[in-house]
Design an enzyme around this catalytic site. Structure first.
Site, short mmCIF file in Angstrom:
data_model
loop_
_atom_site.label_atom_id
_atom_site.label_comp_id
_atom_site.label_asym_id
_atom_site.label_seq_id
_atom_site.Cartn_x
_atom_site.Cartn_y
_atom_site.Cartn_z
N ARG A 21 -3.39 6.65 1.15
CA ARG A 21 -4.00 7.69 1.96
C ARG A 21 -3.07 8.39 2.94
O ARG A 21 -3.38 9.47 3.42
CB ARG A 21 -5.18 7.09 2.75
CG ARG A 21 -6.34 6.72 1.88
CD ARG A 21 -7.42 6.00 2.67
NE ARG A 21 -7.02 4.62 2.97
CZ ARG A 21 -7.77 3.79 3.68
NH1 ARG A 21 -8.93 4.20 4.18
NH2 ARG A 21 -7.35 2.56 3.91
N ASP A 66 -6.29 -2.75 -7.96
CA ASP A 66 -7.04 -3.45 -6.92
C ASP A 66 -7.10 -4.93 -7.28
O ASP A 66 -7.08 -5.28 -8.47
CB ASP A 66 -8.46 -2.88 -6.80
CG ASP A 66 -9.16 -3.39 -5.55
OD1 ASP A 66 -8.93 -2.81 -4.47
OD2 ASP A 66 -9.91 -4.39 -5.62
N ARG A 101 -7.29 12.36 -4.70
CA ARG A 101 -8.54 11.63 -4.43
C ARG A 101 -9.72 12.60 -4.33
O ARG A 101 -10.83 12.27 -4.75
CB ARG A 101 -8.40 10.83 -3.13
CG ARG A 101 -9.61 9.97 -2.80
CD ARG A 101 -9.47 9.27 -1.48
NE ARG A 101 -9.39 10.21 -0.37
CZ ARG A 101 -9.22 9.86 0.89
NH1 ARG A 101 -9.08 8.58 1.21
NH2 ARG A 101 -9.17 10.75 1.84
N ARG A 114 0.83 -1.21 0.00
CA ARG A 114 0.00 0.00 0.00
C ARG A 114 0.87 1.27 0.00
O ARG A 114 0.55 2.26 0.64
CB ARG A 114 -0.96 0.03 1.19
CG ARG A 114 -2.04 -1.04 1.08
CD ARG A 114 -3.34 -0.60 1.74
NE ARG A 114 -4.28 -1.71 1.70
CZ ARG A 114 -4.81 -2.30 2.76
NH1 ARG A 114 -4.52 -1.86 3.97
NH2 ARG A 114 -5.64 -3.30 2.62
N TYR A 174 -14.82 -12.43 -1.69
CA TYR A 174 -15.46 -11.14 -2.01
C TYR A 174 -16.71 -11.36 -2.85
O TYR A 174 -17.76 -10.77 -2.60
CB TYR A 174 -14.49 -10.26 -2.80
CG TYR A 174 -13.62 -9.37 -1.95
CD1 TYR A 174 -14.16 -8.28 -1.25
CD2 TYR A 174 -12.25 -9.58 -1.86
CE1 TYR A 174 -13.36 -7.46 -0.47
CE2 TYR A 174 -11.44 -8.76 -1.08
CZ TYR A 174 -12.00 -7.70 -0.40
OH TYR A 174 -11.21 -6.88 0.37
#
Length: 354
Positions: A32, A78, A41, A28, A155
């Site tokens: 963020r 992703d 974003r 990652r 998922y």
């Protein structure tokens, strides 16, 4: 290997060479915790737009490269990205995560899942990877990544993130033939996708079976491991020299089994002592990790000591320094910078002979 000194450090170590220091990157890595990412974003609030518009995906992938010069630059994407190309649409809802609606629960739905044509379904991946290779040259290795079948099926069957995986486990334990068919279809699609990423420029590919740590060892052997092996076997047939990494969150109970998958490198989370991981996996298996991402909220001295402790426990060979999971939102950027700076000086700090 002739001319191998021209190859990126991360790739050399992943291929089994001894090197001047352990290479370093972060899971990652883009995201963020970085101010430049948060600003982008706000302008582009849709995750899928950010990851599937190549201009944005390239820019985001390069943000940590410009800031920290890691040894690996990983494509911003992703694990669910290839699913629509197999007939499983999804959305990513801010603060809720991925949503697959309707979830895959019936034989008829599984029958409709089809093979992946990545050239048609994922042209943005090609543009992103090719451009990243051009941008970083031999200064860093370009990493691709994919989800593994158990996690992608979880998922799809749960329809969203889950705490107990009740729906997929119900299918696993009451209608296993149906789940095995679904897992095999996903494995074939992901093998195609890994090969595509390599052909487009990925020099190393990491498989994330993030949710397989929720399985008992016997169920891991039944529902996760064979489908990791199915992917790796197919990829190695055509791309035998591309190193593959496997990461599972909460993997302490299945670490040896991860080593049976056929990957070149096992990424170890922070619930396992790295010296124990080395013993359990055997001296031939290369390892990645395994610093607690929370350590980056500590003092610089604390961060340095954790890096040195981890590298010391690996013996400084066959190790890619990384976190044991993704870097956390809110991590101070200066601490991420210090992590990379210290990692690059680690052999001087430890006085390990190169």
């Amino acid at each position: 290997m002739a001319g191998s000194a021209q190859l990126p450090l991360l790739l050399r170590v992943a291929q089994g060479e001894d090197a001047e220091r352990p290479p370093v990157w972060m899971m990652r890595q883009a995201g963020r915790y970085m101010k430049v990412y948060r600003e982008l974003r706000e302008k582009y609030p849709s995750f899928r737009e950010r990851s599937e518009n190549p201009d944005l995906a390239i820019e985001i992938s390069l943000q940590p490269w410009r800031a920290f010069r890691p040894d690996g630059v990983i494509m911003f994407s992703d694990i669910l990205t290839p699913l629509p190309g197999m007939g499983i649409p999804f959305d990513i809802v801010e603060s809720k995560g991925p949503v697959i609606d309707p979830p895959i629960r019936t034989q008829a739905q599984i029958d409709q899942v089809h093979s992946l044509d990545p050239e048609a379904a994922l042209p943005f991946v090609k543009t992103t990877l090719q451009t990243l290779r051009q941008e970083v040259g031999n200064e860093a290795a370009v990493l691709g990544f994919v989800g593994s079948p158990w996690t992608l099926a979880a998922y799809a069957i749960e329809g969203k993130t889950s705490k107990n995986y009740a729906n997929i486990k119900q299918m696993a334990f009451s209608e296993p033939a149906m789940l095995h068919q679904f897992l095999s279809k996903i494995a074939d699609g992901i093998a195609t996708y890994v090969r595509f990423q390599i052909d487009c420029g990925a020099q190393i590919v990491q498989l994330f079976d993030s949710w397989a740590g929720n399985l008992s060892p016997q169920d891991y052997d039944t529902f996760a491991l064979p489908y990791q092996q199915q992917i790796i076997r197919q990829v190695k047939e055509t791309h035998p020299d591309t190193p593959l990494i496997l990461y599972i969150s909460g993997s302490a109970g299945i670490l040896e089994r991860m080593g049976q998958s056929g990957v070149d490198i096992v990424s170890v989370d922070w619930t396992v002592d790295m010296a124990d991981a080395r013993r359990r996996l055997g001296s031939e298996m290369k390892v990645q990790g395994n610093i607690d991402p929370g350590a980056l909220f500590g003092s610089k001295e604390f961060i340095r000591d954790r890096i040195l402790d981890t590298v010391r426990k690996t013996g400084g060979k066959g190790h890619i320094l990384n976190l044991g999971h993704g870097i956390l939102p809110g991590t101070p950027e200066e601490n991420a910078a210090y992590f990379f700076e210290t990692a690059k000086q680690v052999n001087q700090l430890l006085a390990i002979p190169a």
